[in-house]
Each structure stands twice: as C-alpha cells, then as structure tokens.
Design an enzyme around this catalytic site. Structure first.
Site, PDB file in Angstrom:
ATOM      1  N   GLY A  45       0.850  -1.185   0.000  1.00  0.00           N
ATOM      2  CA  GLY A  45       0.000   0.000   0.000  1.00  0.00           C
ATOM      3  C   GLY A  45       0.881   1.229   0.000  1.00  0.00           C
ATOM      4  O   GLY A  45       1.438   1.579  -1.008  1.00  0.00           O
ATOM      5  N   CYS A  46       1.062   1.862   1.144  1.00  0.00           N
ATOM      6  CA  CYS A  46       2.203   2.728   1.363  1.00  0.00           C
ATOM      7  C   CYS A  46       2.105   4.237   1.144  1.00  0.00           C
ATOM      8  O   CYS A  46       1.208   4.746   0.546  1.00  0.00           O
ATOM      9  CB  CYS A  46       3.394   2.263   0.573  1.00  0.00           C
ATOM     10  SG  CYS A  46       3.536   0.511   0.419  1.00  0.00           S
TER      11      CYS A  46
END
Lengths: 502, 375
Positions: free
Chosen positions: B10-11
């Site tokens: 994701g991030c």
C-alpha cells in the site's frame, strides 16, 4: 454391394405439423430428403448439418442420434467398428473434416484467470481506456536514439509491423476448401474489425485485391496462385509448413471443385486435381526455409512481415526457435485440434500435441534464448471463446487465430463433411447453388459481431485483472492458475496450481 | 530472514531534492514521512540518500544485511575475491530507537514502536579490480555480483550498491527506522522515503523499500499488476528477481532501459507508463513515431496497475504515476528544492510556504535534475 453401415442419424418428421412445403427437400444438399406424397428422409445420408431443421417453418424436423444397441464393449466402440466396416467396404483411407474431435483433456478448461481485489483496483472498461491494439512483426531488443541539441529522435528503424485492433486473426482457409463468398465475408470482416484474414494456399481471387491491407497471403507447398502481384497484395506473407489437423501431410483439392474461377486463382487447368505435396520440395532443411523467407522478403521489398506456420509437434519449441533464427517475423503454431477441410482421420485424431503445451514451450524457449522479441507468436488450433484468447495471450501468444469459430459464426454446424463439397451452408463447397446461400455481407457482419463480442469480453477480463493494456497480460502467466492438472503439466505450462498465491 | 510470502504493498512515499546539490540532513524527510504514519502499518520503512559519502564518492558503497555472523563470514569470503575493499564498517544504529517528535498530524502514538531484532548491518566501500573488467563494464560487473549475492548467499542481502548513496531500511514505521539509522547525522542532496502497508506479514528487512541497484533506488506506493510479464521480460536480460515483491522490477527496468539501453529517462518513463494509443495517434511527428515504437518494442516493460513511484539516482529524482493515476502524488517547489509525496500535507509539514504545488497528470513524469554545474 450395399453398405452394412447403419445410419448415423435418424431424421424424424412430425407429419402432423409438416405442411409439405418441401423447403427441407430444397435445402438438403446431401440428398437425404425426398418428396413422395410426403417428405421421406433417407437416414443414411443425413450428416446432421441442421439445414432442414433451421429452415422448416413448422419446426417439424428433429435429428436424433441413431442409438443402436450394440453388445457393450468399452474397447470396440461403435465408432471403431463402423470405421472398420467402412474400410472393409472401400479399402480407402478414412477422410475427415474439421479438427480432432476426440475427448482429450482440454487444457484451456483447466486454467483459471486472476482478478483484482482491494490492493490493486479493478478497472471499469466502460469508463476507462482498455487497449487491445497489437502489432505483429519482428521487434528489436532495444531502441536507439539520437540527440541533436535536445531534439531526440529515433535512430532505430523498425521492421514492418502489422496493426491489429483486436488480437484475433482469421485462420488460413483456401479458396477451394471454402467458397469465394466465405472468403469475401472473411475479408470484409477483417477490414471492418481491423484484423487479418488468411488466404490459405489457394491464392487470392482478384475480387479481393482491394482488401490487401487486411490479408495474409499464404505460400504453401503447392505454390498455387503464388506470383509477384499476389505476394504484394497483402499485409503479410505466410509460409505454410504444417497444419494442426494434418501435420506432415499435404493437401488434395479434387478436380471437380476446380472450376473456372479457382482455376484462374490457383493458376492450374480447370478440372485438374490440386495436389499440395507433404513437404515443400524446395525446403528440405531450416537453411532452405531461410532462403525462401528471404526470397519472399526480396520479392516484397522488405515491406511486409514474413511468417511461418507449423503444426504443434513434439519438438515444436526447438523448431520454432530455428524458424525465428531463420528470419521469420511471425511464427504461427497450430495445435492438434486445429481444423481442416479434409484430412486422413488417422492423422487428425492421433498426430500432434495440444496447442496449450506447444505455445507455452515455444514462448519460454524463445525467452530463454533471448529472441522472443524477434518474432510474434500466433496461436491457432481450436480457440473457442474469449477466455481461450485471454489464456493463450497470458501463456505468451501475441494474438490468436480462429478458423472453426469463424466458420461457425458464418453458419457452420461442425458436421465434419467439408471434404464432400456438399456444405449446405455455402461455406465448404464450390457448387454455385450452395455457395450463393452464404451472403458475404451477412457473413461478414456475423464475423464482425463475434470479434466485437470477444473484444469486449477481453476488455472485461483485462479490467478485472486491473490492467488496461493487452501487453500487460501477454506472457503474464502469473495471472493464470491450473486446476486438476498434474505437476508436470503445470510445469510445462509455467503456471502455479490454484490455491497458491503469488 | 527472507520469507516466501509475496507482499502487495500500500504505502506512503516522499522525496526531496536540492537541484543545486545543497546537502541537508535527514530530519526533514523523517518528519515528512512521519506525518503519513497512517499510510503504513509498521511492517516496513526506508530511505535512500544521495551524496552522503563524499569522502568515498568514487567507491561503490554496499549496504549489507546479514542474518547472523556466520553468513557475514561466508559473504566476506565470497566478496573479498571479487572486489577491492577500501573500508568496511558497521552501519551506525540506535537499537530500540523511536521517533519521539510531534508532527502536525493527529496521530499521537509516536514512540511506541521501537525498532527491534535488526539483522547485522554492515557497509563496504569497494573498488572493482581492473582484472574483472576485461569482458564487462564496471557497472555490469557490479550488477552481476549483486544478483549473485542475493540469489546464492542465503541470509545475505544487498540493500544498496551505488556510489555516494545508500539505502537505510527495515521492519518498522519509517520515522522510527529513520531515527534507528541516525539519518539526522547524514547529509544528502536527494532524500526519498517510504512507509509500507503490506497486506501480508513477512517481517523481512530486505523486503522494505527503497529497492536499489547501482545508484537506482525506487520507492513505490501501489501494486504492479503486470508483475508476471515484467519479470519474464527482465529474466532473459540476466536479472534475477529474488525478492518476491513487485517493486524490484521497477528498479531493474530503469537499469535496463536507461543504463544498458541508454534511453533518456523521460523516454524510459514513456515505456513504463506509456501514453494511451488514443493519445499517441494524435501526437505530432516525430513524437508519435517514437511513442509508437517504444510501445511496440517495450510492451513487456509497461507497468500496469496502481502506482506512484519515486526514482532516485545520482543526478536526479523522477516521480511518476500509473497511466490512470490510481495512486496519489503531489509535487511542489520551494526555491531550488523539488518535493514529491503521496500527500501535499507531507510536503507542507516540512516546507509550509511553497512556491508552487501541483498534481502531475497520470503517466506524466516529473523529472528533477541536478543543475549542470553541480559535480
């Protein structure tokens, strides 16, 4: 001597509803229906082409399988016994049409496609661009650029590329095997749908010269209809070495089919048999093939890709690698279920390997050798629906080839009697009264509809995979999983079993 | 150390560079990524820094991770025959460190996730022996060696291998990782950073971002849905994709296209996040021809799926999104500093008064380059 063979089908007529219009009699091209006060079928002549069923206004005709009881025997099946009876009566090689009908495992149906959930979003093809455009032809491994004071330009010149709007092309089917109207329908549809039709080995009728940009012209062992203008009236040239339905076997168009138009197109006298030798008699080795490839490139001034078509045989990966190294820009691999107008049944049913395995082996081999970019791969041999197309592309094909599916779209009922020349649907026949049953306009619309439908289904599949371009599926075996396949088959296909994550 | 789990990510990403080559310490980049704490889940964070080793700028700096001391020994056994080691030393760390500052964000839980169980972290400054360059170029040799170490020495991992740069990464929240590695003590002209939200729990230090090869470093928010073909496309060129995460393909693709194929970076981006055919068809020549040929030849390099990526290299920083911008990226400028981040707030956190802020269009690269005169 009267044949001992029982009829294969029973034609049932509902006389209560039959209005004796005789449409069935007029439509039956196999001479099965006669009219004596009422319609009387000769069951032995029925091939289950469904022409009469389709055209009966009262739906009063049904065709049933002749379920004769035999003493049960899992080995000596009725079909086996009937084939022996036929050969005992005639002493002949059994002929057959279409592709291998035997119940081998269909590997396409043992592959499942991935989809996105949460971590990568799926894409709605109705709202976002979804690209199917594909280019066939040799690509370099890298591009070089020049930079003149910040003006960047390409230093590499690409070899000719053929644009496909949908990664599905029509298979090689010759004028002779199929009718001129069928050829016209294919050419019209190819143009309308932005793809290619393939002349097969019977030359190109002059009426179709205006479709040059959508035509693959074939050069086969008989060299029928091959001349300089023919080679140049095309988008691409294909050398046919083999065909999935009859690897290693030549072809034979009987003289009765060689009328005036075919005679002109094939450049042979009317009424003579058109015999295609099993091998090309100027190609006895890979270096000979290379010579022919470059002879054709010279003849077309290096303006067209030159492809080579082979059938899927045991050593297909090494052969394909040799073909690419010999200079082919496109390799067509035709699996053992690929169709034909006529082939010895023993060859059709027993020779070759499944296209799924052949395709996987060829794509991997070319990658291992670092020459995958040097040629496009076309995958042929029983592509039945858009899921097959998606799976073939995921295994590594640049595009697929459809023959039987295209014929079915035009009306073919896969009765497997193409070689008799009696096709009731006007496709695999040269009899004028039958040929005119196929309207090229109507046929082409049906073909275009099929490509449109499959194209839209492919867009849905890409969207669910979360990618918006076909090249992100091409060769992406990670997006396939195998089900009910043994370990060795999974390994050959280069896919993981269902249940395993990435 | 290395898990067999595949990790979609994701991030959060954030990056900053000074075009005049002015070097700043790591506290700003830590603050920027700390603000986006909620975009990560504590399973990975990391930084790439350029210009940090001016006294060793001509040597390749190998940042290594080892499972244990015996792996380190067998690695060194292997390594010493392949490179001339100028200096090797422990990478300075603060074990059990946490980020204890405040940010302007609402998150109050900073300081509760100390960095624990690090692998052995060591760095080597090396030269390539003349004798090794008979048949391959220096950079090619380094790439081959990195591939070999990562694929053959179990328990050893090359975190970075470029000159005058380094990657600092691990399992934890990025702000804590930054403090753990003492990034406030390094000065760099480019900083990129990453906070990770994998949907799986491998707990593997090597799996954190940035991914790096030579001086290329990649931080990536997203998932590469075309990973399968990108991997198969790279393999015949000798790249070994061992890390089981999609991000490494991006680093290798840049290495292949820009270093080996010598493609200008802006064109490499056109291969990786290619324009749509509908747009290419309307381009003027020679742009149209170039874009068409790139797509024809580099179809296997097209990155598909949602991503925003910041690429770092010795001469600059490049940010770009996927073709339909499924992941966020905002860019900004203040004086000679270019910022890129998943969220504008992460930039405002460290530079509240910006000259210009914009969101790059899908598939359009923002290319930051060091000024010509900067050596």
């Amino acid at each position: 001597m009267a044949s001992q063979l029982p009829p294969e089908f029973i034609v049932k007529i509902d006389y209560d509803h039959c209005r004796r219009c005789r449409r069935c009699v007029m439509n039956c091209s196999f001479g099965c229906m006669q009219f004596k006060d009422k319609v009387v079928p000769d069951h032995k002549k029925c091939v289950a082409c469904h022409r009469c069923v389709t055209f009966c206004p009262e739906s009063a005709i049904t065709i049933a399988k002749n379920e004769l009881a035999y003493k049960e025997n899992a080995n000596w099946l009725p079909e086996v016994r009937q084939n022996i009876l036929k050969q005992a009566e005639t002493g002949g090689i059994l002929l057959a049409g279409m592709g291998n009908p035997r119940p081998f495992q269909i590997l396409w149906d043992h592959m499942l496609i991935d989809a996105c959930q949460v971590t990568n979003p799926s894409i709605d093809p109705l709202r976002e661009p979804m690209e199917l455009r594909t280019y066939l032809g040799k690509k370099p491994n890298l591009l070089e650029f020049t930079d003149r004071n910040g003006e960047v330009d390409l230093a590499t010149t690409l070899q000719p590329q053929i644009k496909l709007d949908v990664p599905i092309v029509f298979a090689a089917m010759s004028y002779g095997a199929i009718s001129l109207n069928a050829h016209k329908a294919l050419a019209l549809a190819a143009k309308r749908s932005g793809t290619l039709m393939n002349t097969g080995e019977g030359g190109l009728h002059e009426d179709l010269y205006s479709y040059a940009g959508n035509i693959i012209v074939q050069v086969a062992s008989g060299r029928f209809g091959v001349h300089s203008e023919y080679l140049n009236t095309s988008a691409m040239v294909e050398i046919k070495i083999g065909q999935g339905a009859k690897p290693g076997i030549g072809g034979h168009l009987p003289g009765e089919k060689v009328g005036e138009e075919i005679s002109k197109t094939r450049m042979i006298p009317a009424g003579t048999d058109a015999l295609s030798p099993a091998p090309h008699h100027d190609i006895y080795s890979i270096e000979d093939l290379s010579q022919l490839i470059y002879a054709i490139k010279e003849a077309t001034d290096y303006t067209k890709p030159v492809g080579v078509k082979i059938s899927a045989v045991h050593n297909v990966a090494a052969i394909a690698s040799g073909i690419v190294r010999a200079g082919a820009d496109v390799v067509t691999i035709d699996g053992f279920r690929g169709g034909t107008g006529a082939t010895p049944m023993v060859i059709r049913d027993n020779v070759g390997i499944p296209i799924e395995l052949a395709l996987a082996a060829v794509d991997q081999r070319l990658r291992d050798e670092g020459i995958r970019n040097n040629a496009s791969i076309l995958c042929a041999g029983s592509i039945r629906n858009s899921a097959d197309v998606a799976k073939a592309i995921a295994l590594g094909a640049d595009a697929v080839v459809i023959g039987t599916a295209a014929l079915v779209a035009m009306g073919c009922r896969v009765c497997q009697n193409c070689y008799t020349g009696n096709c009731a649907w006007g496709i695999a026949t040269q009899k004028p009264e039958l040929v005119r049953r196929l309207d090229p306009q109507v046929g082409s619309e049906r073909l275009s509809n099929l490509l449109k439908a499959w194209g839209n289904e492919l867009r849905e599949i890409l969207g669910s995979l979360g990618v918006n371009s076909i090249e992100s599926l091409r060769g992406s075996r990670e997006r396939l999983r195998g089900i009910n396949l043994d370990e060795q088959t999974l390994k050959l296909l280069g896919i993981k079993p269902a249940g395993i994550g990435q | 150390m290395r898990s067999n789990c595949y990790i979609p990510s994701g991030c959060a990403v954030s990056g900053m560079m000074s075009e005049s080559g002015k070097r700043v310490d790591g506290s700003d980049i830590i603050k920027s990524i700390a603000l986006m704490h909620d975009r990560s889940n504590g399973l990975g964070g990391g930084f790439a820094a350029y210009g940090i080793y001016p006294r060793h700028s001509d040597e390749y700096a190998f940042h290594m991770m080892f499972d244990n001391i015996s792996v380190k020994e067998s690695f060194e056994d292997h390594f010493k025959d392949r490179f001339d080691i100028v200096l090797d030393e422990k990478i300075p760390i603060r074990p059990g460190a946490v980020f204890e500052d405040k940010t302007s964000g609402r998150y109050n839980g900073y300081g509760t996730h100390p960095i624990i169980n690090p692998p052995l972290l060591w760095r080597y400054f090396v030269d390539v022996p003349e004798s090794k360059m008979k048949f391959v170029s220096e950079s090619e040799y380094v790439v081959e060696e990195v591939m070999e170490i990562n694929s053959t020495i179990d328990g050893a991992f090359v975190a970075s291998s470029g000159k005058n740069m380094g990657v600092f990464k691990g399992v934890g929240y990025p702000e804590d990782i930054g403090v753990f590695y003492k990034l406030d003590e390094y000065k760099a002209y480019i900083w990129t950073s990453h906070g990770r939200f994998p949907t799986n729990t491998p707990g593997w230090w090597g799996g954190a971002h940035p991914f790096s090869l030579l001086d290329w470093s990649i931080v990536h928010n997203g998932e590469i849905s075309s990973y399968g073909i990108n991997k198969r496309y790279l393999e015949p060129f000798g790249y070994k994709l061992e890390l089981r995460t999609d991000t490494e393909v991006v680093a290798y693709l840049f290495d292949l296209l820009v270093r080996r194929h010598k493609m200008p970076i802006e064109l490499a981006v056109k291969a990786l996040a290619a324009p749509f055919w509908k747009d290419i068809d309307r381009m003027p020549e020679p742009e149209k021809k170039i874009a068409t040929c790139i797509r024809q030849v580099y179809g296997g390099a097209l990155l598909n799926g949602p991503f925003s990526i910041i690429l770092g290299h010795n001469r600059g920083m490049v940010g770009f999104n996927d073709r339909i911008k499924l992941r966020p990226m905002t860019c900004a400028r203040k004086d000679d500093t270019l910022y890129m981040a998943s969220e504008e707030s992460a930039i405002r956190e460290i530079a509240p008064d910006l000259d210009v802020v914009w969101s790059p269009r899908a598939g359009t690269a923002v290319i930051g380059e060091l000024n010509e005169e900067v050596v």
